[in-house]
Design an enzyme around this catalytic site. Sequence first.
Site, mmCIF file in Angstrom:
data_model
loop_
_atom_site.group_PDB
_atom_site.id
_atom_site.type_symbol
_atom_site.label_atom_id
_atom_site.label_comp_id
_atom_site.label_asym_id
_atom_site.label_seq_id
_atom_site.Cartn_x
_atom_site.Cartn_y
_atom_site.Cartn_z
ATOM 1 N N SER A 119 -24.508 -35.339 26.430
ATOM 2 C CA SER A 119 -23.504 -36.123 26.041
ATOM 3 C C SER A 119 -23.420 -36.801 25.370
ATOM 4 O O SER A 119 -23.838 -36.635 23.914
ATOM 5 C CB SER A 119 -23.300 -36.357 26.896
ATOM 6 O OG SER A 119 -21.214 -36.866 27.250
ATOM 7 N N ASP A 166 -16.784 -38.516 22.942
ATOM 8 C CA ASP A 166 -18.043 -38.615 22.663
ATOM 9 C C ASP A 166 -19.095 -37.382 22.394
ATOM 10 O O ASP A 166 -17.957 -36.273 22.023
ATOM 11 C CB ASP A 166 -18.820 -39.203 24.455
ATOM 12 C CG ASP A 166 -18.531 -37.643 25.424
ATOM 13 O OD1 ASP A 166 -17.683 -36.935 25.644
ATOM 14 O OD2 ASP A 166 -19.016 -37.766 26.756
ATOM 15 N N ASP A 223 -20.153 -34.388 23.377
ATOM 16 C CA ASP A 223 -20.010 -33.226 23.999
ATOM 17 C C ASP A 223 -18.448 -33.035 24.383
ATOM 18 O O ASP A 223 -18.221 -31.363 25.003
ATOM 19 C CB ASP A 223 -20.233 -32.523 25.223
ATOM 20 C CG ASP A 223 -20.148 -33.864 26.221
ATOM 21 O OD1 ASP A 223 -20.537 -34.655 26.248
ATOM 22 O OD2 ASP A 223 -20.928 -32.426 27.630
ATOM 23 N N ASP A 280 -16.043 -34.343 26.817
ATOM 24 C CA ASP A 280 -15.509 -34.238 27.804
ATOM 25 C C ASP A 280 -15.008 -35.312 28.514
ATOM 26 O O ASP A 280 -14.437 -35.378 29.621
ATOM 27 C CB ASP A 280 -16.720 -33.678 29.143
ATOM 28 C CG ASP A 280 -18.220 -35.315 28.945
ATOM 29 O OD1 ASP A 280 -17.818 -35.437 27.807
ATOM 30 O OD2 ASP A 280 -18.586 -34.720 30.210
#
Length: 481
Positions: free
Chosen positions: A108, A256, A258, A260
Amino acid sequence: MDLFGTAGIRGDARTRVTPRLALAVGQALGTGIGEQDSRTEHGRREEPDGAPEVVIARDGRDTGPALAAAMEAGVASTGVRPVRAGQLPTPALAFASRGRRGVMLTASHNPPHDNGIKLFSDGSEFPRELETAIEEAIAKGTAPAAWDAWTEAETTSVLPAYRRAVVEYASTIAGIEPDDDPPLAGMRIAVDCGNGMASLATPPVLRELGASVLTLNGNVDGHFPGRESKPTPESLSDLRRFLADADDVPFGIGHDGDADRIVLVDTDGEVIHEDTVLAILAEEYVRQSAAGGRRPETTDPVVVTTPNASSRIDERVRTAGGRVERVRLGALHEGIAGIEANGGDVVFAAEPWKHIHTAFGRWIDGVASAAVTSCLVARESLDTLREPVSARPYRKVSVDCPDDRKVDAMERLSETLPAAFPEADVSTEHGIRLSFPDDSWLLVRPSGTEPYVRLYAESDDVDDLVDRARGKIESAVDTAQ
């Protein structure tokens, strides 16, 4: 063995999230740990030979290919078929895991040398009991399947279907009919992808919705050369400066690594408080639920959030005719399942920066948030959306606390904090949360990943509230054993 934190397994790829660990997790996952996971809403996908599937994706980190290879080997050696999905945003992997299990290799917003493992089943993160089963299987060791039952990896393409699904969902939320103009026609939006996986999803989705997208750090690079992966007011300085100088860009989006998480920046270059964004979306979903007749008349629409989320969310949800339920950090999916099992209608779930659009899917999805929020701004303007949301001063403080003192410190605080604030209602279900008559609140909870006790507070007198609570926390830590 404690491998899983509040967001899967994360750590340095050289010492913690190693290929050896990825192999072990793949073997434990493939042996069928937690078989209750096999009965899914969408029906388990199987190949003609009967082998169940695990779809595997990774973010742009340099350590991802090696970890993916190890994960594939572990899964294949148990007779389960690994399906290679390549580089994806985490929400796209979750989308692809419907009807089967999924593995996302991502850290992440962590630094480039870290990586991580997140497990999914039928579009939802693994609940804690299945993570525990994986940990126990790794501790005991797992045996491979018979040599002639091992499988070979296959490849799948996920992004086109995922992006199309987000576009269709956001258009529905915007009330767009097939013959209407795109909901974002004529709008310019700035998106800072942070050299992460949003580069593959958010700009194309917004363009398909009609927007002109100005992209910063829009190439995937696991070194994150444009800025650190975590979107903060400091790391988003380029985006903020661009918006402050631009004349016709009403807002910007930061992601961010990734995709999400989502951060919104207004036209003055100021980061909009994460709980204000949450309150705007929560109110919209509750209003649409009430207007659309989605629920039984005896059931209020429910918004699920976490103890560290602001009371401004409760205020807007109540105004729209719904109610708020809180669950522990990292357990939104479990909270949704529990409320729905008791007949509740969960229309939205979120913790700060992370949103689950329950009518679209049961995963945290920053790309869907970007699309839906953009459609709302196009309809009403950002200022109109946030004008009714109250915004008391908010602070978050981290107090040093060694891991071995956390339990004793929290036990002491469960007595000393209520005694220091006798006027507050006390909840100890997820840390210690004190709610005051004027809707001020504070929350104290131990960090699950770092040697801190976290203090969150929202109040017109937030500095005084934090100072009083911090003194109690420091005393409890000093005397803890």
